[in-house]
Design an enzyme around this catalytic site. Structure first.
Site, mmCIF file in Angstrom:
data_model
loop_
_atom_site.group_PDB
_atom_site.id
_atom_site.type_symbol
_atom_site.label_atom_id
_atom_site.label_comp_id
_atom_site.label_asym_id
_atom_site.label_seq_id
_atom_site.Cartn_x
_atom_site.Cartn_y
_atom_site.Cartn_z
ATOM 1 N N HIS A 144 68.563 22.940 -13.740
ATOM 2 C CA HIS A 144 69.134 23.818 -15.103
ATOM 3 C C HIS A 144 70.465 24.954 -14.847
ATOM 4 O O HIS A 144 70.613 25.243 -15.543
ATOM 5 C CB HIS A 144 67.687 24.184 -15.931
ATOM 6 N N ASP A 184 63.900 14.192 -12.600
ATOM 7 C CA ASP A 184 62.625 15.165 -13.096
ATOM 8 C C ASP A 184 62.871 14.273 -14.939
ATOM 9 O O ASP A 184 64.374 14.276 -15.384
ATOM 10 C CB ASP A 184 63.443 16.599 -13.478
ATOM 11 N N HIS A 186 63.441 15.871 -17.705
ATOM 12 C CA HIS A 186 64.568 16.670 -18.152
ATOM 13 C C HIS A 186 65.792 16.387 -17.870
ATOM 14 O O HIS A 186 66.118 16.414 -16.608
ATOM 15 C CB HIS A 186 64.098 18.303 -18.341
ATOM 16 N N ASP A 277 57.456 15.447 -13.348
ATOM 17 C CA ASP A 277 57.442 16.184 -14.744
ATOM 18 C C ASP A 277 57.431 14.723 -15.423
ATOM 19 O O ASP A 277 56.457 14.711 -16.687
ATOM 20 C CB ASP A 277 57.936 17.011 -15.170
#
Length: 685
Positions: A144, A184, A186, A277
């Protein structure tokens, strides 16, 4: 764990871990999902299974500023280098509060430099042939982190730094084509942005998108974001529409997107942003990938790049599923085959829809996607997901930039946040009822935690039935939607129905759930004043967008393209125009509201109050069917008149879109159409 000599022969797998990365922790010991126990749990599991004895343990060193500077700005590097020093003791909390999902302490700098250095070391050793593959058990995570900003638990973008190092500092290793696979849950916004125009890096991300409402929110993770300039086609996003995606969904994406494109790209090395995740039981992700699923995903990539693969840890917040998934991947790299397991279930119906959308978007650049998927796959191999996710789009009404950074962290709307996180960041929890508008990325939904995975599935059958009941009933009711702005041009309007974007738009639309095109199109004029206001929209940039004065005037005349669509589609259009991510168990406008509109002429929709286009106007009937449009409120008109809100000429790209609509749909000449728009700009309200 005992292993056969056959297993031990593949001992060229590197493994990197350093306890010093646990120095990065919350300032006062508050609970947080991204905490030191994540990598400790992984290491304990690997040690218990004898994995370190079968691997080559790497020596860890901190990354150098000069290498980090290939993807990060000087100011950002300076901040991360110094944030843990004593001179920042009094300012550390304040600085973190202005960033998006970030904390700092006295150990943050050391951990960040070690994490980046570890991934560089692992990547270099795989690239130069000292190792076949490697696993970097690192934190803080990285994908990120933007060039100039820490966000989403990430300080430095570890994988991006390593990729850039190979390309720009170690050219002699001939790593000319790098495939980054980000699994991931996200979207890796930072990694995407760092290589968005670079064809030397093929960035692939499969992630929860939830129509733009899942962290990091907005449209960056849309399938329409495919790169730019020389890098067009080299950015591939596979955006899930909802949670609960599992092994079958991910493997369908591998089979029909990632593996075909990897074969065509022929990477020299593969870097995996290995967030776990999306694993079963993760409190933030709400998906269902098993350790076996991860091992199969990894195994299918091992046939590329001569097996040169580096796994760098990103997310993963359920300690058991995290540790078991990393172990499964380590065992797969060591033994060359997945762990024992089997698949259950079939891909969701939405998975096939997303796969088709991605392939269609990219087929110009990857001919392998030009072949349609077999119809029998799409029809028979499907599970249905009974919940409508919120819609977040790029609209004319995307709210203006707010230059004040926000410390409010809204977690996934499917996962209510408990006391675990609140003490740290004073989080603003999105419980699905907030109805907040989608502002800047720093104000949008963040990675969620929960009372664990089961909570993410606690949507009652009654609620699901309610969601689909109103959609089913409103799909049988037709209305005319009147457009006076950019939607006058049919290709632009279809972005709201089918998804996507047209020339001049910087952000794509998600589209309606019912993607059926309009049944009919007619042009009319109405006795309302067209004007342009606001000063910035996320879709069109600096400049105003079109509004219609809610009050009619016989001396005013505005052109309008009206589309015959269903009332269900009108509701989805209204949601997108007001850039809301809220999930609605009832429609914003139903048949009873239309009865009210016929009597009152306009109606403010309270559920989206504050949206730029939350005021519904009734403009009469055409062929016995009501004509509806949406515009600003009367109170906003007064603010435009007083100067409290800006009145502004439209940006050139937006103006050109309006002209295309007017010239294709009316009998106006080019000069007349330009004059019409100039008059709307020049006349005072």
């Amino acid at each position: 764990m005992n292993s056969s000599p056959e297993d031990r022969r593949s001992a060229h797998v590197g493994l990197a871990y350093d306890e010093r990365m646990c120095l990065h922790a919350t300032p006062d010991g508050e609970s947080h999902p991204e905490n030191p126990e994540r990598i400790r749990a992984i290491w304990r599991k690997l040690e218990a299974e004898g994995i370190p004895d079968r691997c080559i343990l790497l020596k860890i060193k901190e990354a150098e500023d000069a290498i980090i500077a290939s993807v990060h700005t000087r100011n950002h590097i300076k901040l991360i280098r110094n944030i843990s020093s004593k001179k920042f003791d009094s300012r550390r909390l304040m600085i973190a509060s202005k960033l998006n999902s970030i904390y700092f302490n006295e150990g943050s700098s050391k951990a960040a430099y070690l994490a980046a250095g570890t991934v560089i070391e692992a990547t270099e050793n795989v690239a130069n042939g000292n190792l076949d593959s490697a696993i970097a058990v690192v934190r803080p995570p990285g994908h990120h982190a933007e060039a100039n900003e820490a966000m989403g638990f990430c300080l430095f973008n570890n994988v991006a730094i390593a990729a850039s190092y190979l390309l720009n500092e170690r050219a002699e290793l001939s790593m000319r084509r790098i495939l980054i696979v980000d699994w991931d849950v996200h979207h890796g916004n930072g990694t995407q942005n760092m290589f968005y125009s670079d064809p030397r890096v093929l960035y692939f991300s499969v992630h929860r998108f939830d129509f733009g409402s899942f962290y990091p929110a907005g449209s960056d993770g849309s399938h329409c974001m495919i790169g730019e300039d020389q890098g067009v086609g080299y950015n591939i996003n596979v955006p899930w529409e909802h949670g609960q995606c599992g092994d079958a969904d991910y493997l369908a994406v591998w089979d029909h997107i990632l593996i075909p494109v990897a074969e065509a790209y022929n990477p020299d090395i593969i870097l995996i942003s290995a967030g776990f995740d999306a694993a079963m039981g993760d409190p933030l992700g709400g998906c269902c990938v098993t350790p076996y699923g991860y091992s199969v995903m990894l195994k299918r990539l091992m046939k590329f790049a001569d097996g040169k693969i580096v796994l760098a840890l990103e997310g993963g917040y359920n300690l058991n599923s995290l540790a078991n998934s990393v172990f499964a991947c380590a065992k797969t790299l060591l033994e060359g085959s997945p762990i024992v397991g089997n698949f259950e279930g079939r891909p969701f119906e939405s998975t096939w829809r997303v796969i088709n959308e991605v392939r269609n978007e990219l087929k110009t650049y990857w001919p392998v996607f030009s072949i349609d998927l077999p119809e029998e796959i799409l029809i028979s191999n499907v599970e249905r997901y009974p919940i409508q996710a919120g819609i977040n789009s790029s609209s004319d009404s995307d709210v203006e930039k707010d230059l004040e950074p926000s410390n409010a962290i809204n977690f996934s709307s499917n996962n209510d946040v408990g006391d675990l996180i609140l003490p740290l960041s004073k989080l603003n929890v999105d419980d699905g009822d907030s109805g907040e508008l989608s502002h800047l990325r720093s104000q949008q939904n963040q990675p969620g935690t929960s009372e664990a995975y089961e909570n993410s599935k606690e949507v009652t059958t009654e609620t699901c039935n309610d969601l689909f009941h109103w959609r089913s009933s409103l799909s049988k009711i037709d209305v005319w939607y009147g457009s006076y702005g950019s939607n006058m041009w049919k290709p632009r309007f279809l972005c709201y129905i089918e998804g996507g974007k047209v020339e001049g738009m910087t952000k794509p639309c998600r589209g309606a759930m019912d993607k059926t095109p309009p049944k009919d199109i007619i042009w009319k004029s109405v006795p309302h004043r067209l004007f342009f206001a606001r000063s910035y929209s996320n879709t069109w940039g600096h400049g105003g967008v079109a509004f219609l004065n809610p009050q009619s005037n016989i001396n005013d005349k505005s052109y309008m393209c009206i589309y015959r669509i269903t009332l269900e589609q009108f509701n989805d259009l209204l949601i997108q125009e007001n850039a809301t991510t809220e999930q609605f168990e009832s429609p914003l406008v139903d048949s009873r509201d239309i009865e009210f509109l016929v009597k009152s002429s306009f109606m403010s929709v309270e559920s989206i109050k504050g949206g730029w286009y939350s005021n519904i106007l009734y403009l009469g009937e055409q062929d016995g069917i009501p004509i509806l449009t949406m515009t600003c409120s009367l109170s906003d008109v007064e603010k435009f008149k007083s100067g409290e809100l800006p009145v502004c000429a439209p940006p050139k790209a937006y103006e050109n879109t309006l002209l295309k609509g007017l010239l294709e749909g009316t009998e106006l000449s080019s000069e007349e159409a330009i004059g019409y728009l100039k008059d709307a700009v020049a006349r005072n309200l």
